[in-house]
Design a protein around this motif. Sequence first.
Motif, PDB file in Angstrom:
ATOM      1  N   UNK A  63      17.127  66.252  40.748  1.00  0.00           N
ATOM      2  CA  UNK A  63      16.246  65.701  41.766  1.00  0.00           C
ATOM      3  C   UNK A  63      16.770  66.182  43.105  1.00  0.00           C
ATOM      4  N   UNK A  64      16.003  67.028  43.782  1.00  0.00           N
ATOM      5  CA  UNK A  64      16.434  67.601  45.054  1.00  0.00           C
ATOM      6  C   UNK A  64      15.688  66.988  46.221  1.00  0.00           C
ATOM      7  N   UNK A  65      16.428  66.535  47.223  1.00  0.00           N
ATOM      8  CA  UNK A  65      15.833  65.903  48.396  1.00  0.00           C
ATOM      9  C   UNK A  65      16.041  66.771  49.626  1.00  0.00           C
ATOM     10  N   UNK A  66      15.047  66.773  50.490  1.00  0.00           N
ATOM     11  CA  UNK A  66      15.217  67.417  51.790  1.00  0.00           C
ATOM     12  C   UNK A  66      14.188  66.870  52.759  1.00  0.00           C
ATOM     13  N   UNK A  67      14.609  66.646  53.998  1.00  0.00           N
ATOM     14  CA  UNK A  67      13.646  66.162  54.992  1.00  0.00           C
ATOM     15  C   UNK A  67      12.999  67.292  55.773  1.00  0.00           C
ATOM     16  N   UNK A  68      13.423  68.524  55.508  1.00  0.00           N
ATOM     17  CA  UNK A  68      12.821  69.706  56.128  1.00  0.00           C
ATOM     18  C   UNK A  68      11.714  70.211  55.204  1.00  0.00           C
ATOM     19  N   UNK A  69      10.468  70.032  55.616  1.00  0.00           N
ATOM     20  CA  UNK A  69       9.337  70.378  54.748  1.00  0.00           C
ATOM     21  C   UNK A  69       9.256  71.874  54.460  1.00  0.00           C
ATOM     22  N   UNK A  70       9.629  72.699  55.431  1.00  0.00           N
ATOM     23  CA  UNK A  70       9.599  74.147  55.210  1.00  0.00           C
ATOM     24  C   UNK A  70      10.626  74.546  54.153  1.00  0.00           C
TER      25      UNK A  70
END
Length: 339
Positions: A63-70
């Motif tokens: 499960x990979x999270x990131x707040x950078x949509x690009x």
Amino acid sequence: MVSASSSCDIASRHISVLPCETLAVFAPLWQEGEGPVRILDGTLGLGGHTQALLEASPRVSVCGLDRDEEALALARQRLAPYGERFHGVHCEYSRFADALDALGWDSLDGALLDIGVSSLQLDEAERGFSFYGDGPLDMRMDQHSGRPSAWHWVNRESFDRLKECIATLGEEPQAGRIARAIVDARQKDGIDTTAQLAALVERAYPAAWRAKARRHPATRTFQALRMAVNDELGELQRFLDGILRRLRLGGRLAIICFHSLEDRMVKQAMRHWAEGCRCPRHVMRCVCGHEPEVRILFKKPVQAGEDELARNPRASSAKLRAAEKIAEEGTAGSDGACA
């Protein structure tokens, strides 16, 4: 499905740090047992570490999270060949519990953070992270978050708050001079771009300091503003406060830091978890019965070797710390009570 050339192009935009060392932390998870291995990558970026984990064993799901949509969109493209073994989620890593609950993951076998700014962010001038290109003063990892940008900090915050930010988060000895230069300059005209701010900070530095500086004088100021804009220390603290409860016994946590304040927080948290007795010093005999919750895997943080530094100079400040969960929170010994 992603073509090989497309995947290579995405991978070339950011080189993951300490890839072999990080993989070695988690390797026992799939080398033992037969069931699925669930790992959280809280700072997905372009998916380099996650791809290495997925390649290591068909039993691994991430499960990979990131707040950078690009970055998240590019990582999803890169990791599409792994199908349902990869789950990409747009959120801050401090909100990992919400993401795991949505997937139905009650516990984790492993969790990973790589708390550095990606090359994708640094190399795109319009994101405002770097002083090497000229762009707007943004610095938000999630540009749609509604959070105040670096422009707000530079043009609206008081002298005292600016000085504290630059001194504390940037560990900048010239914080007072820089904050005063910013406040004086914005009274005449707004400070709108990274180039304007970088030039202003450079002029604020004493000439003797500029002559001896190994890095651009604006390095620490930009770092401090970025950390303040994205509440990076708060994010890390909220993650540390909750992650151990989600790891199963035998689960492993690996965190890569690039900043001394973040590394100190991780070191102190892991040492606290690894403590046995937590009774006050004046108590002659342990009455809390507290047992260590983790085993720290490295006595000293792991850092990049010469070969990696030759390929990726940005790895020079990276430090990897790791721990294995060996007991549940609040576990007491047989002759004591839970603290």
